[in-house]
Structures are given as structure tokens and as C-alpha cells.
Design an enzyme around this catalytic site. Structure first.
Site, PDB file in Angstrom:
ATOM      1  N   CYS A 119      87.736 -68.229 -26.585  1.00 24.40           N
ATOM      2  CA  CYS A 119      89.198 -68.250 -26.447  1.00 24.40           C
ATOM      3  C   CYS A 119      89.668 -67.010 -25.702  1.00 24.40           C
ATOM      4  O   CYS A 119      90.691 -67.037 -25.016  1.00 24.40           O
ATOM      5  CB  CYS A 119      89.859 -68.344 -27.812  1.00 24.40           C
ATOM      6  SG  CYS A 119      89.263 -67.093 -28.955  1.00 24.40           S
ATOM      7  N   GLU A 163      95.378 -70.589 -34.199  1.00 23.27           N
ATOM      8  CA  GLU A 163      94.574 -69.772 -33.275  1.00 23.27           C
ATOM      9  C   GLU A 163      94.189 -70.699 -32.131  1.00 23.27           C
ATOM     10  O   GLU A 163      93.204 -71.427 -32.208  1.00 23.27           O
ATOM     11  CB  GLU A 163      93.329 -69.220 -33.980  1.00 23.27           C
ATOM     12  CG  GLU A 163      93.633 -68.312 -35.172  1.00 23.27           C
ATOM     13  CD  GLU A 163      94.132 -66.936 -34.768  1.00 23.27           C
ATOM     14  OE1 GLU A 163      94.115 -66.609 -33.568  1.00 23.27           O
ATOM     15  OE2 GLU A 163      94.552 -66.199 -35.670  1.00 23.27           O
TER      16      GLU A 163
HETATM   17  P1  NAD Z   1      89.757 -78.873 -30.000  1.00 25.99           P
HETATM   18  O1  NAD Z   1      91.211 -78.644 -30.034  1.00 25.99           O
HETATM   19  O2  NAD Z   1      89.240 -80.017 -29.231  1.00 25.99           O
HETATM   20  O3  NAD Z   1      89.178 -79.043 -31.494  1.00 25.99           O
HETATM   21  C1  NAD Z   1      89.322 -78.029 -32.461  1.00 25.99           C
HETATM   22  C2  NAD Z   1      89.304 -78.632 -33.840  1.00 25.99           C
HETATM   23  O4  NAD Z   1      90.528 -79.348 -34.044  1.00 25.99           O
HETATM   24  C3  NAD Z   1      88.176 -79.641 -34.072  1.00 25.99           C
HETATM   25  O5  NAD Z   1      87.693 -79.481 -35.383  1.00 25.99           O
HETATM   26  C4  NAD Z   1      88.882 -80.989 -33.897  1.00 25.99           C
HETATM   27  O6  NAD Z   1      88.266 -82.042 -34.574  1.00 25.99           O
HETATM   28  C5  NAD Z   1      90.243 -80.678 -34.485  1.00 25.99           C
HETATM   29  N1  NAD Z   1      91.337 -81.520 -33.981  1.00 25.99           N
HETATM   30  C6  NAD Z   1      91.606 -81.821 -32.700  1.00 25.99           C
HETATM   31  N2  NAD Z   1      92.716 -82.573 -32.625  1.00 25.99           N
HETATM   32  C7  NAD Z   1      93.163 -82.753 -33.898  1.00 25.99           C
HETATM   33  C8  NAD Z   1      94.268 -83.452 -34.479  1.00 25.99           C
HETATM   34  N3  NAD Z   1      95.136 -84.109 -33.718  1.00 25.99           N
HETATM   35  N4  NAD Z   1      94.418 -83.409 -35.822  1.00 25.99           N
HETATM   36  C9  NAD Z   1      93.561 -82.720 -36.595  1.00 25.99           C
HETATM   37  N5  NAD Z   1      92.482 -82.052 -36.099  1.00 25.99           N
HETATM   38  C10 NAD Z   1      92.288 -82.067 -34.763  1.00 25.99           C
HETATM   39  O7  NAD Z   1      89.086 -77.499 -29.471  1.00 25.99           O
HETATM   40  P2  NAD Z   1      87.582 -77.196 -29.084  1.00 25.99           P
HETATM   41  O8  NAD Z   1      87.248 -77.870 -27.799  1.00 25.99           O
HETATM   42  O9  NAD Z   1      86.673 -77.397 -30.251  1.00 25.99           O
HETATM   43  O10 NAD Z   1      87.655 -75.606 -28.857  1.00 25.99           O
HETATM   44  C11 NAD Z   1      88.076 -75.026 -27.654  1.00 25.99           C
HETATM   45  C12 NAD Z   1      89.520 -74.578 -27.738  1.00 25.99           C
HETATM   46  O11 NAD Z   1      89.716 -73.742 -28.886  1.00 25.99           O
HETATM   47  C13 NAD Z   1      89.931 -73.717 -26.554  1.00 25.99           C
HETATM   48  O12 NAD Z   1      91.228 -74.059 -26.158  1.00 25.99           O
HETATM   49  C14 NAD Z   1      89.878 -72.297 -27.116  1.00 25.99           C
HETATM   50  O13 NAD Z   1      90.682 -71.381 -26.411  1.00 25.99           O
HETATM   51  C15 NAD Z   1      90.353 -72.526 -28.512  1.00 25.99           C
HETATM   52  N6  NAD Z   1      89.908 -71.479 -29.422  1.00 25.99           N
HETATM   53  C16 NAD Z   1      90.840 -70.599 -29.891  1.00 25.99           C
HETATM   54  C17 NAD Z   1      90.442 -69.561 -30.713  1.00 25.99           C
HETATM   55  C18 NAD Z   1      91.431 -68.535 -31.200  1.00 25.99           C
HETATM   56  O14 NAD Z   1      91.093 -67.826 -32.132  1.00 25.99           O
HETATM   57  N7  NAD Z   1      92.617 -68.437 -30.635  1.00 25.99           N
HETATM   58  C19 NAD Z   1      89.100 -69.433 -31.091  1.00 25.99           C
HETATM   59  C20 NAD Z   1      88.193 -70.373 -30.614  1.00 25.99           C
HETATM   60  C21 NAD Z   1      88.612 -71.386 -29.780  1.00 25.99           C
END
Ligand code: NAD
Length: 515
Positions: A298, A264
Site C-alpha cells: 500500500c 486502511e
Molecule cells: P481487495 O480490496 O481486493 O480485498 C481486500 C479484502 O477485502 C479481501 O479480504 C476481500 O475479500 C475483502 N473485500 C473486498 N470487497 C469486499 C466487500 N464488498 N465486502 C466485504 N469484503 C470485501 O484488496 P487486495 O487486492 O487484497 O489488496 C490490495 C489493496 O489493498 C491495494 O489497494 C492496497 O493499497 C491496499 N492495502 C492497503 C493497506 C493499508 O494499510 N492502507 C495495506 C495493504 C493493502
């Protein structure tokens, strides 16, 4: 480190809420991972953070729990989720207040986030009696063919800061009734809401009485903790919510071990405003979709295509709405737009607006706000940007309240522009022309996982399957038949005859007893 008191009203309020929720002081004050509130930028608590080794131990524990839980009848598993829903109902205002403090959401959105958790629990309880398979026609006489669905294993859930608890609940409620155990890695920016949710779940488990230890474990920390979930073959499903960059980093590693995945990821969502649209309704919907949650959903509306005949009228109304919207402390009733999560988010917003200006964009808003009152926090006025065309910056997701507005002449052009970006999460059209609405929803229309008519692209209900296409990841969570991603399917053929006909008429008669 001994339990200590943190300075500041917001830190004290946080600790009071956590105490009322029953979280022990050492769990919220003594760890290596610091929690901050985007409302003031100050530290509000500390939790224990794990590394790869402790995550492996958690996975082992969850794996052992799975071996027990998979044999508990699904409706009984539903009872645990029902009890959890009760705990959430009781704690709704406290948990919502914590979401406001830790993620910066305004109060009604904090309450809405917890309501979403309650809704998915209700859905999952009903689902626990509806995990149905099919009976299929077989070509062989005296045979029956059917599909059965079985629990999958440990489900690893990685979540983003902007829905700090609801996204986990979408996954957890469904995964639990499907017979899986869970290991949850919340965002390192929102550890306290995860801790509070864990406590509420533990309370439901205690009332349930017979759940195996380790059924749902929270592992706090950064990427290395998420990475341990990604690498471990015992984690049969990884459901990861976050940026497209995160998805791109982990997808090849998960593919390498053929793990089940639900991605997601980011969105760059658009809406089309047609000549026949009700502009009153469109303005209300656009205002919430573009500025709500400070542009940090998102499904936030980021691109708007407006027919040239209604462009001037709509832009005048949007300018008024963007100028009037109240930006402020999300705990105050009058506030509609709270803070950005941190300085990086504000920096990304400023850079995107600079790029847009360079490409000919005319910006209203976008300035930093409340810097005098909260110097360590990052508030911004939502930006409305009139763009001459869909330039490179418009095609990127900037996780901030920026709405790029462009004119279109004919419907095909609007469809092409709407689909021209890498993401494919959510979309909407404002029209009273039934042909336009139907075309938007048809095979040649929006290429997104969510396509709406006369409502904005954000604010989904849990009953529908949620997720997007292309760079948005392709996953589906929550309602409809999303549960199938959390189970494994077996096709069973049963022979109740004395004969052994082979499929497709294949003959293979091995002589027996020397005949
Ligand atoms: P992010 O990608 O920085 O982090 C999300 C999660 O992934 C965190 O728990 C982080 O620690 C983990 N993570 C990041 N890189 C990783 C890696 N290499 N290996 C393992 N884990 C890793 O995102 P954010 O800033 O917390 O959230 C914003 C983003 O999330 C936006 O792009 C938004 O559109 C998206 N989002 C999508 C949905 C959806 O349902 N499609 C819902 C909410 C947010």
C-alpha cells in the site's frame, strides 16, 4: 472429500510446512477454497470456506467470548499475546516461507512480515499495562472527573493479500489486550497463511489455559463472508484493509449502523527529490520503495517528482537500477522482485503502461518475465516511466511495480503535485535543505498520514500510528495511541460532597417534603 496429495514441488513444500506447523491434513486439503501460489500459479491446498450463515455463528461465538474476556485484567490479557509472540518466534522461518509461497514475497520480506507480527505482540504486551485514562479539572467543588477506557466488543478484521498475516496481527495484538474478541476474514487469495496463523494462536491459547472459546475465529471466503461482518451489529468495530473500492463499498453500510471503523485503503504515494538530496541514498531508497514486494505494498512509491537540475543524473541511475534488478522465484536468494499475485494484476499493469504511453510516457521495463519457466504465473520487470506531466493514469493506484517520474521547477509546484491525488497514505522528501524538509512536514506540506525525510515512503515500523488520509481511509493502526480505536471511552463524574451543584450554574431546586 478425503485428504489428498497435491501435485508439484511447491504444493508438497507447502503441505510439509503446514504439517510442521501442526495444521491437521483435513484442514489444509479438504475445503472448497483453493489456495494458489503466485510463484508457479499452481494449486497448493484447499481450506474450508464459510458463507454468511457460518460467519454469523462465528460472530455469536466471539460475542460470547467477549463477555468473558472483557473482565480478564488487561495485563493478564497481555500474557496471552506474549505467548503468541513466543509461538511466532519459534515458527518464524516456517511461517515466513509460507508467506513467500502464498503471497510471492522474497524471503527477507517474508521474514520481515513475521517479525512485524512479533514486534506488535511485544508492543501490545507493554501496552497491556498502559491503557490509561485522564483525570480532568472539574468546575464543581467536591467532584472528580475522569475518563476510563473499556473493551468494545467483537472486532471484525478484513485483510488484503499483500500483508496476509501482519495486518491481522497489528489489529489482533492490540484488540486482544484491549479486551475484545476477534473474527478475521483473510483475503481469499491467502487462506493458508491465515490457517497457519490460526494454528499458532490456538497453541498460545492452549498454553494460556483459561481463554474463552471463540476468542479469535478465522472465517475464510470471499466478499459475502466480509459482508456478514459488515452487516452484523454485534461486530462493534470493523477494521478493513484493502482497496479503496472495497472501502467505498462497505463504508456506507457500516455508517448506516454507526459501527466503529478503521479503514486502511489504497495509496498513490509520492517522493520529491530536491537539488540538495544525496542521490546515492535516494536511489537506494527509491529502488526498494518502488520495486520491493513487486510494487504490491500500500505504501509502494508510485510517483516521483525530481527537481529539473538533478533529473538527468537521477534518471540515469534509476534506469540502471530498474534494468539490473533481479526478477525471479522469490525463494531464491538472488531475487529481489517476485511475481505479481495473479493474471488480473498483470493485466492492470499492462493497461496502465499502455495508457501512460498514450499520454506521452516513455517506458523502461514493464515486460512479462519468466513466462517460459512459469507459464501459469505472472512476473513482470518493474517499469520506470518518464511522464511529461501528472496525467489521469498517474493519479490512479495501479497495484504493480510502476514508477512514474516527473520534473518540477519550484518547491511549491512539487508540493501541489504531491498532494494533487485522491489518496493520502505515504510520502517522502529527499533533501539536505532543512527548510524544505520542515515545510514538507508542516501544515502546508504533505497531506499524507505518513511523511518521511530521506527515507522512502514504505517499510513502516510498528511503533508509529499507521494509516492515511482522504481515499486512503483515515484509519490508524499499530503503535502510538491507535489502541483508543479498539476501546470505548466513558467520562465519569463522581460527587464526594454533600452538595449537588449543577454544571454551568444551572439552578433546579425541586421542593422536597412539602418545603
Ligand atoms: P481487495 O480490496 O481486493 O480485498 C481486500 C479484502 O477485502 C479481501 O479480504 C476481500 O475479500 C475483502 N473485500 C473486498 N470487497 C469486499 C466487500 N464488498 N465486502 C466485504 N469484503 C470485501 O484488496 P487486495 O487486492 O487484497 O489488496 C490490495 C489493496 O489493498 C491495494 O489497494 C492496497 O493499497 C491496499 N492495502 C492497503 C493497506 C493499508 O494499510 N492502507 C495495506 C495493504 C493493502
Amino acid at each position: 472429500m478425503a485428504a489428498q496429495t497435491l501435485a508439484g514441488d511447491i504444493a508438497r513444500d507447502t503441505q510439509d510446512i503446514l504439517a510442521r506447523l501442526g495444521v491437521a491434513p483435513n484442514r489444509r486439503l479438504d475445503g472448497a477454497l483453493e489456495a494458489r501460489s503466485p510463484i508457479t500459479g499452481e494449486a497448493i491446498g484447499r481450506v474450508d470456506a464459510g458463507g454468511a450463515a457460518s460467519t454469523k455463528a462465528a460472530i455469536a461465538c466471539a460475542d460470547a467470548a467477549f463477555l468473558v474476556w472483557r473482565n480478564v485484567p488487561a495485563p493478564r490479557r497481555g500474557e496471552l499475546v506474549r505467548l503468541f509472540g513466543e509461538e511466532l518466534r519459534r515458527a518464524k522461518s516456517e511461517l515466513a516461507a509460507l508467506v513467500t509461497i502464498e503471497a510471492g514475497k522474497i524471503r527477507s520480506e517474508g521474514l520481515g512480515e513475521v517479525q512485524e507480527m512479533i514486534d506488535i505482540c511485544d508492543f501490545a504486551v507493554g501496552l497491556s499495562r498502559q491503557l490509561y485514562g485522564l483525570t480532568l479539572a472539574t468546575e464543581r467543588p467536591g467532584h472528580r472527573m475522569m475518563e476510563t477506557w473499556h473493551p468494545l466488543g467483537v472486532a471484525g478484521v478484513i485483510t488484503s493479500f499483500n500483508f496476509p498475516v501482519a495486518v491481522w496481527a497489528w489489529n489482533a495484538a492490540i484488540a486482544l489486550v484491549c479486551g475484545n474478541s476477534l473474527v478475521w476474514k483473510p483475503s481469499e487469495k491467502t487462506p493458508l497463511t491465515a490457517l497457519a496463523t490460526e494454528t499458532l494462536f490456538e497453541r498460545a491459547v492452549a498454553r494460556f489455559g483459561s481463554a474463552p472459546d471463540g476468542l479469535s475465529i478465522v472465517v475464510q471466503g470471499g466478499r459475502e463472508v466480509g459482508g456478514a461482518l459488515v452487516e452484523d451489529p454485534r461486530v462493534r468495530l470493523v477494521s478493513a484493509t484493502g482497496s479503496t473500492a472495497m472501502g467505498r463499498a462497505i463504508a456506507p453500510r457500516l455508517a448506516q449502523r454507526f459501527a466503529r471503523t478503521i479503514f486502511e485503503l489504497g495509496g498513490n504515494n509520492a517522493a520529491v527529490v530536491c537539488p540538495s538530496a544525496s542521490l546515492d541514498l535516494a536511489v537506494r531508497a527509491i529502488a526498494f520503495a518502488a520495486m520491493g514486494t513487486a510494487g504490491q505494498r500500500c505504501t509502494t512509491l508510485r510517483r516521483l517528482f525530481v527537481h529539473e537540475t538533478v533529473y538527468d543524473d537521477l534518471m540515469a541511475r534509476l534506469r540502471a537500477a530498474f534494468t539490473a534488478v533481479s526478477v525471479g522465484d522469490p525463494r531464491e536468494d538472488a531475487t529481489l522482485v517476485g511475481p505479481l499475485i495473479d493474471e488480473d494484476a498483470y493485466g492492470a499493469m499492462r493497461r496502465a503502461l499502455d495508457d501512460a504511453r498514450m499520454a506521452g510516457g516513455v517506458v523502461v521495463g514493464g515486460e512479462r518475465a519468466l513466462a517460459d519457466r512459469f507459464p501459469a504465473a505472472f512476473y513482470a520487470r518493474p517499469a520506470l516511466v518518464a511522464m511529461p506531466e501528472q496525467t489521469a493514469i498517474v493519479k490512479q493506484e495501479t497495484f504493480a511495480p510502476i514508477l512514474y517520474v516527473m520534473k518540477y521547477r519550484d518547491f511549491d509546484e512539487a508540493m501541489r503535485l504531491q498532494n494533487e491525488v485522491a489518496h493520502g497514505l505515504s510520502s517522502s522528501i529527499f533533501t539536505n535543505d532543512m527548510r524544505e524538509a520542515e515545510r514538507f512536514l508542516s501544515a502546508e506540506g504533505s497531506d499524507c498520514g505518513i511523511a518521511n525525510v530521506n527515507i522512502g515512503p514504505s517499510g513502516a515500523e510498528i511503533g508509529g500510528a499507521f494509516g492515511g488520509e482522504k481515499d486512503s481511509g483515515g484509519g490508524r493502526e499499530a503503535g502510538s495511541d491507535s489502541w483508543k480505536a479498539y476501546m470505548r471511552r466513558a467520562t465519569n463524574t463522581i460527587n464526594y460532597s454533600e452538595e449537588l451543584p449543577l454544571a454551568q450554574g444551572v439552578a433546579f431546586d425541586v421542593p422536597q417534603n412539602g418545603t
